[in-house]
Scaffold this motif. Structure first.
Motif, PDB file in Angstrom:
ATOM      1  N   MET A 155      55.231 -75.877 -75.692  1.00 33.00           N
ATOM      2  CA  MET A 155      56.336 -75.556 -74.792  1.00 33.00           C
ATOM      3  C   MET A 155      57.541 -75.142 -75.623  1.00 33.00           C
ATOM      4  O   MET A 155      57.811 -75.713 -76.687  1.00 33.00           O
ATOM      5  CB  MET A 155      56.687 -76.752 -73.920  1.00 33.00           C
ATOM      6  N   LEU A 156      58.276 -74.151 -75.142  1.00 34.81           N
ATOM      7  CA  LEU A 156      59.414 -73.601 -75.865  1.00 34.81           C
ATOM      8  C   LEU A 156      60.717 -73.908 -75.137  1.00 34.81           C
ATOM      9  O   LEU A 156      60.749 -74.015 -73.910  1.00 34.81           O
ATOM     10  CB  LEU A 156      59.281 -72.080 -75.999  1.00 34.81           C
ATOM     11  N   SER A 157      61.781 -74.046 -75.904  1.00 35.14           N
ATOM     12  CA  SER A 157      63.108 -74.158 -75.314  1.00 35.14           C
ATOM     13  C   SER A 157      63.449 -72.824 -74.642  1.00 35.14           C
ATOM     14  O   SER A 157      63.378 -71.765 -75.269  1.00 35.14           O
ATOM     15  CB  SER A 157      64.139 -74.476 -76.403  1.00 35.14           C
ATOM     16  N   TRP A 158      63.806 -72.902 -73.366  1.00 28.93           N
ATOM     17  CA  TRP A 158      63.961 -71.644 -72.618  1.00 28.93           C
ATOM     18  C   TRP A 158      65.408 -71.348 -72.222  1.00 28.93           C
ATOM     19  O   TRP A 158      65.683 -70.279 -71.666  1.00 28.93           O
ATOM     20  CB  TRP A 158      63.109 -71.702 -71.350  1.00 28.93           C
ATOM     21  N   ASP A 163      70.755 -64.438 -73.661  1.00 26.95           N
ATOM     22  CA  ASP A 163      69.642 -63.622 -74.135  1.00 26.95           C
ATOM     23  C   ASP A 163      68.525 -63.657 -73.088  1.00 26.95           C
ATOM     24  O   ASP A 163      67.530 -64.370 -73.236  1.00 26.95           O
ATOM     25  CB  ASP A 163      69.137 -64.160 -75.476  1.00 26.95           C
ATOM     26  N   PRO A 164      68.673 -62.875 -72.014  1.00 29.26           N
ATOM     27  CA  PRO A 164      67.702 -62.933 -70.912  1.00 29.26           C
ATOM     28  C   PRO A 164      66.272 -62.646 -71.337  1.00 29.26           C
ATOM     29  O   PRO A 164      65.332 -63.252 -70.800  1.00 29.26           O
ATOM     30  CB  PRO A 164      68.215 -61.855 -69.940  1.00 29.26           C
ATOM     31  N   GLU A 168      63.244 -65.249 -70.671  1.00 24.83           N
ATOM     32  CA  GLU A 168      62.066 -64.902 -69.877  1.00 24.83           C
ATOM     33  C   GLU A 168      60.785 -65.108 -70.670  1.00 24.83           C
ATOM     34  O   GLU A 168      59.784 -65.617 -70.145  1.00 24.83           O
ATOM     35  CB  GLU A 168      62.139 -63.460 -69.381  1.00 24.83           C
ATOM     36  N   ALA A 169      60.796 -64.738 -71.943  1.00 22.15           N
ATOM     37  CA  ALA A 169      59.606 -64.915 -72.777  1.00 22.15           C
ATOM     38  C   ALA A 169      59.243 -66.391 -72.896  1.00 22.15           C
ATOM     39  O   ALA A 169      58.067 -66.766 -72.849  1.00 22.15           O
ATOM     40  CB  ALA A 169      59.832 -64.313 -74.154  1.00 22.15           C
ATOM     41  N   ALA A 170      60.261 -67.259 -73.036  1.00 25.24           N
ATOM     42  CA  ALA A 170      59.999 -68.694 -73.140  1.00 25.24           C
ATOM     43  C   ALA A 170      59.467 -69.254 -71.829  1.00 25.24           C
ATOM     44  O   ALA A 170      58.543 -70.078 -71.823  1.00 25.24           O
ATOM     45  CB  ALA A 170      61.273 -69.426 -73.554  1.00 25.24           C
ATOM     46  N   TYR A 194      59.750 -70.432 -60.661  1.00 24.00           N
ATOM     47  CA  TYR A 194      59.691 -71.402 -61.762  1.00 24.00           C
ATOM     48  C   TYR A 194      61.073 -71.573 -62.387  1.00 24.00           C
ATOM     49  O   TYR A 194      61.528 -72.695 -62.624  1.00 24.00           O
ATOM     50  CB  TYR A 194      58.678 -70.906 -62.787  1.00 24.00           C
ATOM     51  N   ARG A 195      61.737 -70.469 -62.650  1.00 27.85           N
ATOM     52  CA  ARG A 195      63.076 -70.548 -63.250  1.00 27.85           C
ATOM     53  C   ARG A 195      64.048 -71.273 -62.316  1.00 27.85           C
ATOM     54  O   ARG A 195      64.819 -72.138 -62.750  1.00 27.85           O
ATOM     55  CB  ARG A 195      63.595 -69.146 -63.558  1.00 27.85           C
ATOM     56  N   GLN A 196      64.016 -70.929 -61.031  1.00 17.58           N
ATOM     57  CA  GLN A 196      64.885 -71.582 -60.050  1.00 17.58           C
ATOM     58  C   GLN A 196      64.685 -73.087 -60.054  1.00 17.58           C
ATOM     59  O   GLN A 196      65.640 -73.868 -60.006  1.00 17.58           O
ATOM     60  CB  GLN A 196      64.563 -71.012 -58.663  1.00 17.58           C
ATOM     61  N   ALA A 197      63.429 -73.506 -60.120  1.00 13.34           N
ATOM     62  CA  ALA A 197      63.122 -74.932 -60.029  1.00 13.34           C
ATOM     63  C   ALA A 197      63.549 -75.688 -61.274  1.00 13.34           C
ATOM     64  O   ALA A 197      64.155 -76.770 -61.177  1.00 13.34           O
ATOM     65  CB  ALA A 197      61.625 -75.119 -59.769  1.00 13.34           C
TER      66      ALA A 197
END
Length: 282
Positions: A155-158, A163-164, A168-170, A194-197
């Motif tokens: 898992m990556l820090s997102w 830096d959009p 998004e890549a993360a 997913y991002r919203q949540a």
């Protein structure tokens, strides 16, 4: 009426989510921790749907039309998540707030059907053991089983607000590592949901999700239970954990959905919808 069962192929995702939100009736129920935000859709007997950790109502976006054909769906953002202002410091806080808001909406003795996904499976089972008056329950990729988990990607820090592209890549990496099996399942809609949540999640569910708290609570439930996992769900090895969970009580059944990861009800919506429609139609 717009269908939301097919993957989105559009860049106007905010408008799609807003349009979907407008299909719901919204109920904001005060509890002592704040407000629990419920969305409801459809007509028929009540079916409550509890999202997973770092989630919200969007976990069910591809299941709404199929299930609302025969049920009135009730979908809360659980305390500590989404649009609910109620916060929680423990599993008990979440369950207490859900029970209190359900008593306002349905009364304490109304029979309901119940679905929980991931961490929501542990919440649903705990709620069911305390409340009773549960007709049938389904758990998808349930957390809290305490058994082996499959190896997953890193898992990556997102959080990269400046830096959009990196953000998004993360997020895509994390979805592939945890939520879905096929990279092609990460469409514009799933990524936006997913991002919203994860942006709005305030409760840390991981210690509970990786615990073994599910089995003793499930043993207190006497209603029929269906357990569903995706074939490639990284949070469990179904063949290892299902027999013990099914032995915890009468009328227990388990299914594995081919080609699906953890978020099986999104990645293989048609198959999961068929299982749920059959289960709750009995």
């Amino acid at each position: 009426m717009t269908e939301f069962l097919a993957p989105a192929v559009t860049h106007d995702i905010d408008n799609i989510i807003s349009t979907l939100n407008q299909r719901f009736s919204h109920h904001r129920i005060p509890v002592h921790q704040g407000v629990v935000h419920w969305r409801t859709l459809g007509n028929g007997p009540p079916l409550i749907m509890l999202h997973g950790g770092h989630g919200d109502w969007g976990h069910w976006v591809r299941n709404l039309d199929a299930l609302a054909a025969r049920h009135q769906l009730w979908i809360p953002d659980m305390p500590g998540y989404g649009d609910s202002t109620a916060d929680a410091g423990s599993l008990d806080d979440i369950v207490i707030a859900l029970r209190a808001s359900m008593n306002v909406l349905f009364g304490p003795d109304a029979d309901i059907d119940l679905i929980g996904f991931s961490f929501g499976g542990l919440v649903a089972t705990t709620l069911a053991a305390q409340r009773q008056h549960i007709r049938r329950m389904a758990l998808i990729g349930t957390a809290g089983h305490g058994g082996a988990r499959r190896e997953r990607g890193r898992m990556l820090s997102w959080r990269h607000p400046d830096d959009p592209a990196t953000e998004e890549a993360a997020l895509r990496n994390n979805m592939q590592s945890l939520m879905v099996h096929h990279a092609a399942s990460i469409d514009d809609l799933s990524l936006a949901l997913y991002r919203q949540a994860v942006l709005s999640a305030r409760f840390r569910s991981k210690p509970l999700s990786t615990s073994g708290r599910l089995l003793p609570v499930l043993a207190q439930c006497r209603h029929p239970v269906l357990l569903i996992w995706g074939e490639f769900d990284v949070t469990a090895v179904p063949e290892d954990v299902a027999p013990a969970l099914c032995a915890a009580g009468p009328d227990r059944h388990w299914e594995v959905v081919a080609g699906a990861g953890h978020w099986a009800q999104y990645e293989r919506a048609e198959a999961v919808n068929a299982l749920l429609s059959d289960w709750f139609g009995k």
